[in-house]
Design a protein around this motif. Structure first.
Motif, PDB file in Angstrom:
ATOM      1  N   ALA A 199       8.829 -11.795  -5.479  1.00  0.00           N
ATOM      2  CA  ALA A 199       8.102 -10.469  -5.300  1.00  0.00           C
ATOM      3  C   ALA A 199       7.597  -9.722  -6.492  1.00  0.00           C
ATOM      4  CB  ALA A 199       9.302  -9.553  -4.805  1.00  0.00           C
ATOM      5  N   ALA A 200       6.571  -8.984  -6.320  1.00  0.00           N
ATOM      6  CA  ALA A 200       5.929  -8.049  -7.194  1.00  0.00           C
ATOM      7  C   ALA A 200       6.877  -6.929  -7.743  1.00  0.00           C
ATOM      8  CB  ALA A 200       4.667  -7.519  -6.605  1.00  0.00           C
ATOM      9  N   GLY A 235       0.623  -1.085  -0.006  1.00  0.00           N
ATOM     10  CA  GLY A 235       0.085   0.082   0.062  1.00  0.00           C
ATOM     11  C   GLY A 235       0.828   1.116   0.013  1.00  0.00           C
ATOM     12  N   GLY A 236       2.119   1.044  -0.466  1.00  0.00           N
ATOM     13  CA  GLY A 236       2.931   2.349  -0.148  1.00  0.00           C
ATOM     14  C   GLY A 236       3.301   2.978  -1.459  1.00  0.00           C
ATOM     15  N   ASP A 237       4.726   3.577  -1.740  1.00  0.00           N
ATOM     16  CA  ASP A 237       4.890   4.136  -2.697  1.00  0.00           C
ATOM     17  C   ASP A 237       5.042   3.232  -4.052  1.00  0.00           C
ATOM     18  OD1 ASP A 237       7.138   6.279  -1.217  1.00  0.00           O
ATOM     19  OD2 ASP A 237       4.882   6.332  -1.371  1.00  0.00           O
ATOM     20  N   ASP A 238       5.111   2.090  -3.998  1.00  0.00           N
ATOM     21  CA  ASP A 238       5.119   1.172  -5.078  1.00  0.00           C
ATOM     22  C   ASP A 238       3.630   0.673  -5.595  1.00  0.00           C
ATOM     23  OD1 ASP A 238       7.824   1.150  -5.236  1.00  0.00           O
ATOM     24  OD2 ASP A 238       8.072  -0.778  -4.202  1.00  0.00           O
ATOM     25  N   SER A 239       2.761   1.174  -4.957  1.00  0.00           N
ATOM     26  CA  SER A 239       1.569   0.471  -5.135  1.00  0.00           C
ATOM     27  C   SER A 239       0.603   1.400  -6.119  1.00  0.00           C
ATOM     28  CB  SER A 239       0.544   0.303  -3.981  1.00  0.00           C
ATOM     29  OG  SER A 239      -0.549   0.056  -3.959  1.00  0.00           O
ATOM     30  N   VAL A 240       0.004   0.983  -7.131  1.00  0.00           N
ATOM     31  CA  VAL A 240      -0.935   1.754  -7.906  1.00  0.00           C
ATOM     32  C   VAL A 240      -1.993   2.566  -7.207  1.00  0.00           C
ATOM     33  CG1 VAL A 240      -2.470   1.772  -9.765  1.00  0.00           C
ATOM     34  CG2 VAL A 240      -0.668   0.322 -10.032  1.00  0.00           C
ATOM     35  N   ASN A 241      -2.292   1.607  -6.031  1.00  0.00           N
ATOM     36  CA  ASN A 241      -3.449   2.172  -5.207  1.00  0.00           C
ATOM     37  C   ASN A 241      -2.947   3.348  -4.282  1.00  0.00           C
ATOM     38  OD1 ASN A 241      -5.708   0.555  -5.830  1.00  0.00           O
ATOM     39  ND2 ASN A 241      -4.553  -1.205  -4.751  1.00  0.00           N
ATOM     40  N   GLY A 242      -1.539   3.417  -4.329  1.00  0.00           N
ATOM     41  CA  GLY A 242      -1.008   4.442  -3.179  1.00  0.00           C
ATOM     42  C   GLY A 242      -0.070   5.526  -3.774  1.00  0.00           C
ATOM     43  N   SER A 243       0.102   5.374  -5.011  1.00  0.00           N
ATOM     44  CA  SER A 243       0.895   6.655  -5.494  1.00  0.00           C
ATOM     45  C   SER A 243       0.644   6.897  -7.055  1.00  0.00           C
ATOM     46  CB  SER A 243       2.291   6.286  -5.419  1.00  0.00           C
ATOM     47  OG  SER A 243       3.206   6.893  -5.971  1.00  0.00           O
ATOM     48  N   LEU A 244       0.788   8.081  -7.514  1.00  0.00           N
ATOM     49  CA  LEU A 244       0.805   8.248  -9.077  1.00  0.00           C
ATOM     50  C   LEU A 244       2.009   8.414  -9.443  1.00  0.00           C
ATOM     51  CD1 LEU A 244      -2.110  11.179  -8.776  1.00  0.00           C
ATOM     52  CD2 LEU A 244      -2.513   8.898  -8.855  1.00  0.00           C
ATOM     53  N   VAL A 260       6.148  -8.922 -14.496  1.00  0.00           N
ATOM     54  CA  VAL A 260       4.476  -9.089 -13.801  1.00  0.00           C
ATOM     55  C   VAL A 260       4.257 -10.437 -14.064  1.00  0.00           C
ATOM     56  CG1 VAL A 260       4.067  -6.688 -14.605  1.00  0.00           C
ATOM     57  CG2 VAL A 260       3.370  -8.588 -16.151  1.00  0.00           C
ATOM     58  N   LEU A 261       3.243 -11.013 -13.339  1.00  0.00           N
ATOM     59  CA  LEU A 261       2.692 -12.153 -13.286  1.00  0.00           C
ATOM     60  C   LEU A 261       1.414 -12.213 -13.825  1.00  0.00           C
ATOM     61  CD1 LEU A 261       2.417 -15.298 -12.590  1.00  0.00           C
ATOM     62  CD2 LEU A 261       1.420 -14.648 -10.139  1.00  0.00           C
ATOM     63  N   ALA A 262       1.004 -12.681 -15.011  1.00  0.00           N
ATOM     64  CA  ALA A 262      -0.167 -12.898 -15.760  1.00  0.00           C
ATOM     65  C   ALA A 262      -0.940 -14.264 -15.603  1.00  0.00           C
ATOM     66  CB  ALA A 262      -0.117 -12.552 -17.142  1.00  0.00           C
ATOM     67  N   VAL A 263      -2.142 -14.393 -15.135  1.00  0.00           N
ATOM     68  CA  VAL A 263      -2.709 -15.784 -14.879  1.00  0.00           C
ATOM     69  C   VAL A 263      -3.841 -15.747 -15.506  1.00  0.00           C
ATOM     70  CG1 VAL A 263      -3.505 -17.208 -12.950  1.00  0.00           C
ATOM     71  CG2 VAL A 263      -1.745 -15.580 -12.456  1.00  0.00           C
ATOM     72  N   TYR A 310      -0.504  -9.213 -12.164  1.00  0.00           N
ATOM     73  CA  TYR A 310      -0.027  -8.652 -10.832  1.00  0.00           C
ATOM     74  C   TYR A 310       1.267  -8.028 -10.945  1.00  0.00           C
ATOM     75  CZ  TYR A 310      -3.810 -12.010  -9.614  1.00  0.00           C
ATOM     76  OH  TYR A 310      -5.006 -12.336  -9.280  1.00  0.00           O
ATOM     77  N   ALA A 311       1.257  -6.884 -10.478  1.00  0.00           N
ATOM     78  CA  ALA A 311       2.474  -6.066 -10.622  1.00  0.00           C
ATOM     79  C   ALA A 311       2.849  -5.322  -9.289  1.00  0.00           C
ATOM     80  CB  ALA A 311       2.269  -4.757 -11.504  1.00  0.00           C
ATOM     81  N   THR A 312       1.861  -4.963  -8.448  1.00  0.00           N
ATOM     82  CA  THR A 312       2.141  -4.539  -7.030  1.00  0.00           C
ATOM     83  C   THR A 312       1.965  -5.224  -5.732  1.00  0.00           C
ATOM     84  OG1 THR A 312       0.065  -3.595  -6.771  1.00  0.00           O
ATOM     85  CG2 THR A 312       1.552  -2.257  -8.281  1.00  0.00           C
ATOM     86  N   LYS A 313       1.206  -6.368  -6.007  1.00  0.00           N
ATOM     87  CA  LYS A 313       1.205  -7.096  -4.860  1.00  0.00           C
ATOM     88  C   LYS A 313       0.692  -8.606  -5.310  1.00  0.00           C
ATOM     89  CE  LYS A 313      -3.529  -5.132  -4.031  1.00  0.00           C
ATOM     90  NZ  LYS A 313      -3.072  -3.974  -4.890  1.00  0.00           N
ATOM     91  N   LEU A 314       1.396  -9.532  -4.369  1.00  0.00           N
ATOM     92  CA  LEU A 314       0.937 -11.160  -4.903  1.00  0.00           C
ATOM     93  C   LEU A 314       0.026 -11.517  -3.704  1.00  0.00           C
ATOM     94  CD1 LEU A 314       4.604 -12.139  -5.855  1.00  0.00           C
ATOM     95  CD2 LEU A 314       2.454 -11.712  -7.591  1.00  0.00           C
ATOM     96  N   PRO A 315      -1.179 -12.010  -4.157  1.00  0.00           N
ATOM     97  CA  PRO A 315      -2.150 -12.651  -3.116  1.00  0.00           C
ATOM     98  C   PRO A 315      -1.522 -13.952  -2.898  1.00  0.00           C
ATOM     99  CG  PRO A 315      -3.326 -12.666  -5.309  1.00  0.00           C
ATOM    100  CD  PRO A 315      -1.865 -12.014  -5.479  1.00  0.00           C
ATOM    101  N   PRO A 316      -2.011 -14.635  -1.806  1.00  0.00           N
ATOM    102  CA  PRO A 316      -1.685 -16.070  -1.460  1.00  0.00           C
ATOM    103  C   PRO A 316      -1.913 -17.111  -2.384  1.00  0.00           C
ATOM    104  CG  PRO A 316      -2.685 -15.029   0.583  1.00  0.00           C
ATOM    105  CD  PRO A 316      -2.811 -14.130  -0.689  1.00  0.00           C
ATOM    106  N   ALA A 317      -3.166 -16.903  -3.105  1.00  0.00           N
ATOM    107  CA  ALA A 317      -3.639 -17.908  -4.254  1.00  0.00           C
ATOM    108  C   ALA A 317      -4.386 -17.052  -5.217  1.00  0.00           C
ATOM    109  CB  ALA A 317      -4.538 -19.086  -3.473  1.00  0.00           C
TER     110      ALA A 317
END
Length: 327
Positions: free
Chosen positions: A185-186, A46-55, A64-67, A103-110
């Motif tokens: 890591a993302a 949720g910090g500076d690397d996150s699309v949700n947290g920084s412009l 990136v991981l594509a599924v 997935y670029a900014t975070k990786l969920p458990p599954a």
């Protein structure tokens, strides 16, 4: 439904593949994966690397991981889809749809349920820098194209413990991926920038839009603006998808041609062409903006601009790109 290759994993059973590669090629793949993993750094949640947290995201630090994700009714609700930075909606055989989560900014458990790849996925993923593609099965004649594509393709049985069968759904709708078995890591939001995804203030103009529906012959997606959440609520085939709420929805109108591949019933696999240009509609902030998309080459990112040439930025948060047939 695709025909499975006996040398690769069957989508229904998850049987380990026996891909015939040379020892040198296997060694090169292993070394490449190790180097990528070693250079990656874990982003701040949720910090500076996150699309949700920084412009202003930092530079990318890995692939990136594509599924590829099943979107049949029996496959829902999805797992890990809300953590994706980008969700592509693609037409497949029988008028149905599949999803590809990036997935670029975070990786969920599954993540899952995981299903088969299509030829058009390879063109779509050329926008990213050697992504990792997780999928389960493909047509036999498609496998050589996957092997030659500039990506790392990983099917069940190729990485120990990466895939597993869940108990809440029946096969083939119960295959799941542990993302950290493939990507340590993302890479961060910078991995999206080269593709044309820019996050910033909304453009001027647009028109107030409460809801938008995109229809395939056998699938329907409705996006309804929630001012309280500042997000678009998603319904698939009339049923709410409660685990996802994108900040931006892009309805990208593309040419859809028949590929040279067919399913087991003889139906041609649709091929949505994401290289070229056309019109699109960008939904953000409860408004719709009529824009133009352009992608001159497969290796280029997709640019979204207003009709007078101004760049269109997306709202910080998850982006859905729905590939719709151009009229």
């Amino acid at each position: 439904m695709t025909r499975s290759n006996p040398k690769r994993t069957s989508p229904a059973t998850g049987t380990p593949p026996t891909r015939t590669r040379t020892a040198a090629a296997l060694l090169a793949t292993a070394l490449t994966a190790a180097l990528v993993a070693g250079c990656a750094t874990t982003p701040r949640a949720g910090g500076d690397d996150s699309v949700n947290g920084s412009l202003k995201p930092r530079a990318r630090t890995g692939p990136v991981l594509a599924v590829k994700i099943d979107n049949a009714r029996a496959a829902r609700p999805h797992t890990g889809l809300g953590a994706a930075d980008v969700v592509y909606v693609e037409p497949v055989e029988g008028g149905m749809s599949r999803l590809m989560a990036v997935y670029a900014t975070k990786l969920p458990p599954a993540v899952g349920p995981v299903r088969s790849a299509r030829q058009s996925d390879l063109e779509l993923l050329r926008q990213f820098d050697r992504p990792v593609l997780a999928f389960s099965g493909a047509q036999r004649k498609l496998h050589p194209l996957i092997d030659r594509a500039p990506l790392r393709a990983v099917e069940p049985g190729e990485v120990s413990g990466a895939y597993y069968r869940g108990r809440s759904k029946r096969a083939p709708h119960n295959l799941y991926l542990r993302p950290r078995r493939l990507v340590r890591a993302a890479p961060g939001a910078g991995a999206l920038e080269a593709t044309g995804f820019r996050f910033g203030p909304a453009p001027s103009g647009g028109r107030a839009t409460v809801s938008r529906t995109v229809r395939y012959p056998a699938a329907r997606f409705t996006f309804t603006w929630s001012a309280a959440r500042g997000r678009w609520l998603v319904a698939m085939d009339g049923r709410a998808a409660r685990t996802v709420a994108p900040a931006t929805v892009v309805v990208q109108y593309v040419k859809v041609r028949k590929s040279r591949f067919r399913d087991v019933l003889g139906n041609h696999t649709p091929y949505p062409q994401t290289v070229g240009s056309g019109r699109a509609s960008v939904l953000r902030g409860g408004r719709a903006y009529d824009v133009v998309w352009e992608r001159a080459r497969a290796a280029d990112g997709t640019r979204f601009r207003t009709r007078d040439g101004r760049r269109v930025d997306f709202a910080p948060g998850q982006v859905w790109v729905v590939l719709a047939r151009a009229s």
